[in-house]
Write a protein that holds these residues in place. Structure first.
Motif, PDB file in Angstrom:
ATOM      1  N   LYS A   7       0.844  -1.206   0.000  1.00 24.77           N
ATOM      2  CA  LYS A   7       0.000   0.000   0.000  1.00 24.77           C
ATOM      3  C   LYS A   7       0.873   1.248   0.000  1.00 24.77           C
ATOM      4  CE  LYS A   7      -3.996  -2.052   2.291  1.00 24.77           C
ATOM      5  NZ  LYS A   7      -5.106  -1.901   3.184  1.00 24.77           N
ATOM      6  N   SER A  28     -10.223   8.065   1.074  1.00 28.27           N
ATOM      7  CA  SER A  28     -10.066   7.621   2.463  1.00 28.27           C
ATOM      8  C   SER A  28      -9.755   6.134   2.533  1.00 28.27           C
ATOM      9  CB  SER A  28     -11.315   7.961   3.274  1.00 28.27           C
ATOM     10  OG  SER A  28     -12.418   7.355   2.685  1.00 28.27           O
ATOM     11  N   GLY A  29      -9.296   5.730   3.714  1.00 35.04           N
ATOM     12  CA  GLY A  29      -8.919   4.325   3.901  1.00 35.04           C
ATOM     13  C   GLY A  29      -7.445   4.217   4.254  1.00 35.04           C
ATOM     14  N   SER A  30      -6.999   2.985   4.516  1.00 33.85           N
ATOM     15  CA  SER A  30      -5.626   2.799   4.997  1.00 33.85           C
ATOM     16  C   SER A  30      -4.584   3.096   3.908  1.00 33.85           C
ATOM     17  CB  SER A  30      -5.450   1.378   5.537  1.00 33.85           C
ATOM     18  OG  SER A  30      -5.741   0.435   4.534  1.00 33.85           O
ATOM     19  N   THR A  31      -4.895   2.818   2.638  1.00 31.83           N
ATOM     20  CA  THR A  31      -3.936   3.119   1.569  1.00 31.83           C
ATOM     21  C   THR A  31      -3.814   4.637   1.397  1.00 31.83           C
ATOM     22  OG1 THR A  31      -4.830   1.136   0.520  1.00 31.83           O
ATOM     23  CG2 THR A  31      -3.228   2.384  -0.748  1.00 31.83           C
ATOM     24  N   ASP A  81      -7.419   7.800  -4.526  1.00 34.31           N
ATOM     25  CA  ASP A  81      -8.207   7.010  -3.576  1.00 34.31           C
ATOM     26  C   ASP A  81      -7.883   5.518  -3.731  1.00 34.31           C
ATOM     27  OD1 ASP A  81      -9.996   6.373  -1.588  1.00 34.31           O
ATOM     28  OD2 ASP A  81     -11.776   7.107  -2.635  1.00 34.31           O
ATOM     29  N   GLY A  82      -8.209   4.757  -2.716  1.00 32.38           N
ATOM     30  CA  GLY A  82      -8.049   3.309  -2.752  1.00 32.38           C
ATOM     31  C   GLY A  82      -9.304   2.648  -3.297  1.00 32.38           C
ATOM     32  N   ALA A  83      -9.372   1.326  -3.169  1.00 32.50           N
ATOM     33  CA  ALA A  83     -10.561   0.578  -3.596  1.00 32.50           C
ATOM     34  C   ALA A  83     -10.594  -0.750  -2.856  1.00 32.50           C
ATOM     35  CB  ALA A  83     -10.528   0.325  -5.104  1.00 32.50           C
ATOM     36  N   GLY A  95     -16.142   1.751  -0.533  1.00 30.04           N
ATOM     37  CA  GLY A  95     -17.081   1.980   0.564  1.00 30.04           C
ATOM     38  C   GLY A  95     -16.830   1.121   1.778  1.00 30.04           C
ATOM     39  N   GLY A  96     -15.716   0.373   1.745  1.00 29.60           N
ATOM     40  CA  GLY A  96     -15.363  -0.428   2.921  1.00 29.60           C
ATOM     41  C   GLY A  96     -15.237   0.438   4.167  1.00 29.60           C
ATOM     42  N   GLY A  97     -14.871   1.685   3.971  1.00 24.36           N
ATOM     43  CA  GLY A  97     -14.741   2.618   5.092  1.00 24.36           C
ATOM     44  C   GLY A  97     -15.963   3.518   5.241  1.00 24.36           C
ATOM     45  N   ALA A  98     -17.040   3.194   4.519  1.00 21.67           N
ATOM     46  CA  ALA A  98     -18.324   3.913   4.612  1.00 21.67           C
ATOM     47  C   ALA A  98     -18.274   5.340   4.078  1.00 21.67           C
ATOM     48  CB  ALA A  98     -18.844   3.904   6.054  1.00 21.67           C
ATOM     49  N   ALA A  99     -17.251   5.649   3.263  1.00 21.36           N
ATOM     50  CA  ALA A  99     -17.125   7.034   2.768  1.00 21.36           C
ATOM     51  C   ALA A  99     -17.522   7.163   1.294  1.00 21.36           C
ATOM     52  CB  ALA A  99     -15.688   7.510   2.978  1.00 21.36           C
ATOM     53  N   LEU A 100     -18.255   6.160   0.778  1.00 18.60           N
ATOM     54  CA  LEU A 100     -18.494   6.081  -0.662  1.00 18.60           C
ATOM     55  C   LEU A 100     -19.158   7.303  -1.285  1.00 18.60           C
ATOM     56  CD1 LEU A 100     -21.391   3.516  -1.128  1.00 18.60           C
ATOM     57  CD2 LEU A 100     -20.551   4.156   1.073  1.00 18.60           C
ATOM     58  N   GLU A 103     -16.758  10.122  -1.494  1.00 18.37           N
ATOM     59  CA  GLU A 103     -15.712   9.726  -2.451  1.00 18.37           C
ATOM     60  C   GLU A 103     -16.221   9.933  -3.879  1.00 18.37           C
ATOM     61  OE1 GLU A 103     -13.419   6.456   0.370  1.00 18.37           O
ATOM     62  OE2 GLU A 103     -14.920   5.744  -1.029  1.00 18.37           O
ATOM     63  N   LYS A 121      -6.413  -6.469  -4.351  1.00 16.96           N
ATOM     64  CA  LYS A 121      -7.681  -5.825  -4.719  1.00 16.96           C
ATOM     65  C   LYS A 121      -8.087  -6.084  -6.172  1.00 16.96           C
ATOM     66  CE  LYS A 121      -7.767  -3.757  -0.683  1.00 16.96           C
ATOM     67  NZ  LYS A 121      -7.796  -2.343  -0.482  1.00 16.96           N
TER      68      LYS A 121
HETATM   69  C1  5RP Z   1     -13.475   3.792   1.907  1.00 15.85           C
HETATM   70  C2  5RP Z   1     -12.970   3.185   0.668  1.00 15.85           C
HETATM   71  C3  5RP Z   1     -11.549   2.734   0.636  1.00 15.85           C
HETATM   72  O1  5RP Z   1     -10.902   3.327  -0.453  1.00 15.85           O
HETATM   73  C4  5RP Z   1     -11.511   1.243   0.488  1.00 15.85           C
HETATM   74  O2  5RP Z   1     -12.270   0.668   1.529  1.00 15.85           O
HETATM   75  C5  5RP Z   1     -10.084   0.704   0.503  1.00 15.85           C
HETATM   76  O3  5RP Z   1      -9.573   0.830   1.788  1.00 15.85           O
HETATM   77  P1  5RP Z   1      -8.112   0.384   2.189  1.00 15.85           P
HETATM   78  O4  5RP Z   1      -7.165   1.312   1.484  1.00 15.85           O
HETATM   79  O5  5RP Z   1      -8.088   0.553   3.691  1.00 15.85           O
HETATM   80  O6  5RP Z   1      -7.912  -1.051   1.776  1.00 15.85           O
HETATM   81  O7  5RP Z   1     -13.655   3.026  -0.309  1.00 15.85           O
HETATM   82  O8  5RP Z   1     -14.842   4.066   1.840  1.00 15.85           O
END
Ligand code: 5RP
Length: 219
Positions: A7, A28-31, A81-83, A95-100, A103, A121
């Motif tokens: 990442k 948003s997200g860890s990446t 952004d990540g995915a 949307g794994g982080g609920a910010a879809l 985003e 991914k």
């Molecule tokens: C948040 C997202 C993130 O981009 C997605 O969940 C990837 O997250 P990570 O970088 O932590 O794997 O869509 O809503």
């Protein structure tokens, strides 16, 4: 090589697309957190950022980067952004982080969407490994869930998560998304759905994949 290192590699490689004195769209997200850290190092070379979540806003400020509202800009050069999943057509589930929703809003402002991911991914068919997040107005939760079942999905309410917009998330399992553009439109037409996590109408332009062999750029 561990996932975090991959990442970080993708995040670092995204810096080459940041134009001097520009305002950068940040997801948003860890990446993306890795990207924000990298952006902090070149903060004097940019004007600031528009963030897609309150969490990213806070991290950007901690790095000393000015945060602008999406209403303050008429466009952005890049959005990074990540995915959760990305297919060969550069369409994504997010949307794994609920910010879809935010985003999607910030992505729509940008000329170039740069998606930074680690190799886990990459999928051929969206929905293969990750449930599809759908942001829903709280009062419509049950009726939207019934509609999702009728469409062949198995929705699960993401307990104790409220989005930055005050809504709830349904994670839909068992959707094999063969036609992402049509599915994105169909789900967004369900009354009570704010948006769904398919990013096909606005897919990525550039994908940077962190791999054990280094950052691979797909343009
Ligand atoms: C948040 C997202 C993130 O981009 C997605 O969940 C990837 O997250 P990570 O970088 O932590 O794997 O869509 O809503």
């Amino acid at each position: 090589m561990d996932q975090l290192s991959m990442k970080k590699m993708a995040a670092q490689a995204a810096l080459q697309y940041v134009k001097p004195y520009s305002i950068v769209g940040v997801g948003s997200g860890s990446t993306v957190n890795c990207f924000i850290e990298a952006l902090g190092i070149i903060k004097d070379q940019i004007k600031g950022a528009v963030a897609a979540s309150k969490a990213s806003e806070e991290l950007l400020r901690k790095q000393g980067i000015e945060v602008f509202s999406a209403n303050d800009v008429s466009g952005l050069d890049i959005y990074v952004d990540g995915a959760d999943e990305i297919n060969p057509q550069k369409m994504m589930i997010k949307g794994g982080g609920a910010a879809l929703t935010r985003e999607k809003i910030v992505a729509a402002l940008a000329k170039n969407f740069i998606c930074i991911v680690d190799s886990s991914k990459q999928v051929d068919v969206l929905g293969s490994t990750f449930a599809l997040p759908v942001e829903v107005i709280p009062m419509a939760r049950s009726q939207v869930a019934r509609k999702l079942v009728a469409l062949g999905g198995s929705p699960e309410y993401r307990e104790s998560v409220i989005t930055d917009n005050g809504n709830v998330i349904l994670d839909v399992y068992n959707f094999k998304i063969m036609n992402p553009v049509e599915m994105e439109k169909e789900l967004n037409n369900v009354a009570g759905v704010v948006t769904n996590g398919i990013f096909a109408l606005r897919s990525a332009d550039i994908v940077i994949v962190g791999t054990p062999e280094g950052a691979k750029i797909i343009e």
